[in-house]
Write a protein that holds these residues in place. Structure first.
Motif, PDB file in Angstrom:
ATOM      1  N   GLU A  48       0.830  -1.170  -0.068  1.00 15.91           N
ATOM      2  CA  GLU A  48      -0.144   0.031   0.025  1.00 15.91           C
ATOM      3  C   GLU A  48       0.953   1.111  -0.074  1.00 15.91           C
ATOM      4  O   GLU A  48       0.466   2.046  -0.633  1.00 15.91           O
ATOM      5  CB  GLU A  48      -0.973   0.040   1.298  1.00 15.91           C
ATOM      6  CG  GLU A  48      -1.987  -1.177   1.190  1.00 15.91           C
ATOM      7  CD  GLU A  48      -3.109  -1.113   1.992  1.00 15.91           C
ATOM      8  OE1 GLU A  48      -3.366   0.099   2.520  1.00 15.91           O
ATOM      9  OE2 GLU A  48      -3.687  -2.187   2.370  1.00 15.91           O
ATOM     10  N   THR A  49       2.132   1.185   0.631  1.00 16.38           N
ATOM     11  CA  THR A  49       2.943   2.379   0.410  1.00 16.38           C
ATOM     12  C   THR A  49       3.558   2.544  -0.752  1.00 16.38           C
ATOM     13  O   THR A  49       3.526   3.669  -1.278  1.00 16.38           O
ATOM     14  CB  THR A  49       4.257   2.151   1.574  1.00 16.38           C
ATOM     15  OG1 THR A  49       3.616   1.861   2.878  1.00 16.38           O
ATOM     16  CG2 THR A  49       5.062   3.229   1.503  1.00 16.38           C
ATOM     17  N   ALA A  52      -4.337  -1.065  -2.414  1.00 14.35           N
ATOM     18  CA  ALA A  52      -3.754  -1.900  -3.415  1.00 14.35           C
ATOM     19  C   ALA A  52      -3.695  -3.309  -3.063  1.00 14.35           C
ATOM     20  O   ALA A  52      -3.792  -3.792  -2.110  1.00 14.35           O
ATOM     21  CB  ALA A  52      -2.219  -1.442  -3.543  1.00 14.35           C
ATOM     22  N   PRO A  74       5.301   3.634  -7.580  1.00 17.37           N
ATOM     23  CA  PRO A  74       4.478   4.785  -8.490  1.00 17.37           C
ATOM     24  C   PRO A  74       3.898   5.706  -7.139  1.00 17.37           C
ATOM     25  O   PRO A  74       3.698   6.814  -7.489  1.00 17.37           O
ATOM     26  CB  PRO A  74       3.397   4.091  -9.058  1.00 17.37           C
ATOM     27  CG  PRO A  74       3.300   2.841  -8.531  1.00 17.37           C
ATOM     28  CD  PRO A  74       4.391   2.293  -8.108  1.00 17.37           C
ATOM     29  N   CYS A  75       3.671   5.249  -6.070  1.00 22.37           N
ATOM     30  CA  CYS A  75       2.934   5.910  -4.991  1.00 22.37           C
ATOM     31  C   CYS A  75       4.066   6.274  -3.539  1.00 22.37           C
ATOM     32  O   CYS A  75       3.201   7.053  -3.031  1.00 22.37           O
ATOM     33  CB  CYS A  75       1.640   5.313  -4.424  1.00 22.37           C
ATOM     34  SG  CYS A  75       0.512   5.240  -5.800  1.00 22.37           S
ATOM     35  N   GLY A  76       4.918   5.618  -3.454  1.00 22.61           N
ATOM     36  CA  GLY A  76       5.696   5.751  -2.521  1.00 22.61           C
ATOM     37  C   GLY A  76       6.960   5.066  -2.316  1.00 22.61           C
ATOM     38  O   GLY A  76       7.452   4.363  -3.390  1.00 22.61           O
ATOM     39  N   GLU A 132       2.485  -5.741 -11.113  1.00 22.43           N
ATOM     40  CA  GLU A 132       3.160  -4.656 -10.286  1.00 22.43           C
ATOM     41  C   GLU A 132       4.749  -4.805 -10.263  1.00 22.43           C
ATOM     42  O   GLU A 132       5.281  -6.003 -10.058  1.00 22.43           O
ATOM     43  CB  GLU A 132       2.760  -4.495  -8.810  1.00 22.43           C
ATOM     44  CG  GLU A 132       1.341  -4.106  -8.774  1.00 22.43           C
ATOM     45  CD  GLU A 132       0.361  -5.172  -8.958  1.00 22.43           C
ATOM     46  OE1 GLU A 132      -0.888  -4.991  -9.035  1.00 22.43           O
ATOM     47  OE2 GLU A 132       0.539  -6.421  -9.052  1.00 22.43           O
ATOM     48  N   PHE A 168       1.982   1.267  -3.727  1.00 18.92           N
ATOM     49  CA  PHE A 168       1.269   1.397  -4.784  1.00 18.92           C
ATOM     50  C   PHE A 168      -0.191   2.049  -4.461  1.00 18.92           C
ATOM     51  O   PHE A 168      -1.199   2.155  -5.105  1.00 18.92           O
ATOM     52  CB  PHE A 168       0.741   0.261  -5.260  1.00 18.92           C
ATOM     53  CG  PHE A 168       1.962  -0.695  -6.102  1.00 18.92           C
ATOM     54  CD1 PHE A 168       2.095  -0.453  -7.439  1.00 18.92           C
ATOM     55  CD2 PHE A 168       2.876  -1.266  -5.297  1.00 18.92           C
ATOM     56  CE1 PHE A 168       3.132  -0.910  -8.221  1.00 18.92           C
ATOM     57  CE2 PHE A 168       3.941  -1.970  -6.051  1.00 18.92           C
ATOM     58  CZ  PHE A 168       4.207  -1.712  -7.445  1.00 18.92           C
ATOM     59  N   GLY A 169      -0.408   2.520  -3.241  1.00 18.88           N
ATOM     60  CA  GLY A 169      -1.460   3.298  -2.748  1.00 18.88           C
ATOM     61  C   GLY A 169      -2.438   2.501  -1.933  1.00 18.88           C
ATOM     62  O   GLY A 169      -2.442   1.309  -1.897  1.00 18.88           O
ATOM     63  N   LYS A 170      -3.145   3.073  -0.996  1.00 18.51           N
ATOM     64  CA  LYS A 170      -3.951   2.626  -0.074  1.00 18.51           C
ATOM     65  C   LYS A 170      -4.984   1.601  -0.746  1.00 18.51           C
ATOM     66  O   LYS A 170      -5.427   1.902  -1.904  1.00 18.51           O
ATOM     67  CB  LYS A 170      -5.003   3.835   0.810  1.00 18.51           C
ATOM     68  CG  LYS A 170      -5.451   3.405   1.765  1.00 18.51           C
ATOM     69  CD  LYS A 170      -5.954   4.272   3.025  1.00 18.51           C
ATOM     70  CE  LYS A 170      -6.549   3.496   4.054  1.00 18.51           C
ATOM     71  NZ  LYS A 170      -6.055   2.721   4.657  1.00 18.51           N
TER      72      LYS A 170
END
Length: 191
Positions: free
Chosen positions: A22-23, A29, A106-108, A47, A25-27
């Motif tokens: 989630e870090t 994920a 991509p998100c973190g 991913e 690829f986003g919450k």
């Protein structure tokens, strides 16, 4: 009694926890299966992440699913040198005191204080396979691979036995290249 086992090349890859997924690829994920692997329930995902070491970055590394209880990065020793880390040769899951790195999605980003290993060459076997091969869980064996011009015997191959496995030997890309493995390759346990 046959002592042959399919030999598969395991390229660099990453296993992640749900929190790290989630870090990166986003919450909320979830891993997206792209291709089933030989081990039941295991799959390569769409991913990908970048592995950042002190020396260089290796981009677009596949994540394998499902999510795990600890994030782990499996690379060859050549990859470890490229990254600038000292990855110990270990069985999967044995990451205590292993090399650090950063994973970038991509998100973190996730900063790992440990988790980078070079996977110890191993054979997955069911209890029935192990009995048929005359081997036991955690036994160390030798496996002979015959290829055109690069035949060799791998020593220090650990046998891992579980009813959840499918019979296959896993080596990394360095080992596969050393033996000239291409296509479908079988090894012979020579103890």
């Amino acid at each position: 009694m046959s002592n042959k086992v399919l030999v598969e090349t395991s390229a660099r890859h990453v296993h992640v926890t749900q929190q790290d997924l989630e870090t990166l690829f986003g919450k909320g994920a979830a891993l997206t299966p792209k291709k089933d692997l030989s081990q039941p329930g295991q799959f390569a995902c769409t991913e990908r992440v970048d592995i950042v070491g002190p020396k260089k970055t290796i981009s677009g590394v596949t994540i394998l699913g499902p999510v795990r209880s600890a994030t782990q990065v499996e690379v060859s020793l050549t990859d470890a040198r490229t990254l600038g880390v000292s990855a110990p040769v270990r069985e999967s899951g044995d990451i205590a005191g292993s090399a650090p790195c950063k994973l970038v999605g991509p998100c973190g980003e996730v900063e790992l204080s440990e988790g980078v290993i070079a996977a110890k060459r191993h054979i997955h076997a069911t209890p029935e396979d192990a009995q048929s091969l005359g081997v036991a869980d955690k036994e160390i064996v030798k496996v002979k691979i015959d290829t055109n011009g690069r035949s060799l015997i791998f020593d220090d191959v650990v046998v891992r036995v579980s009813p959840n496995f499918a019979l296959a030997m896993h080596i990394d890309t360095d080992e596969s290249n050393a033996a000239g493995c291409a296509g479908e390759v079988y090894g012979e346990i020579v103890k």
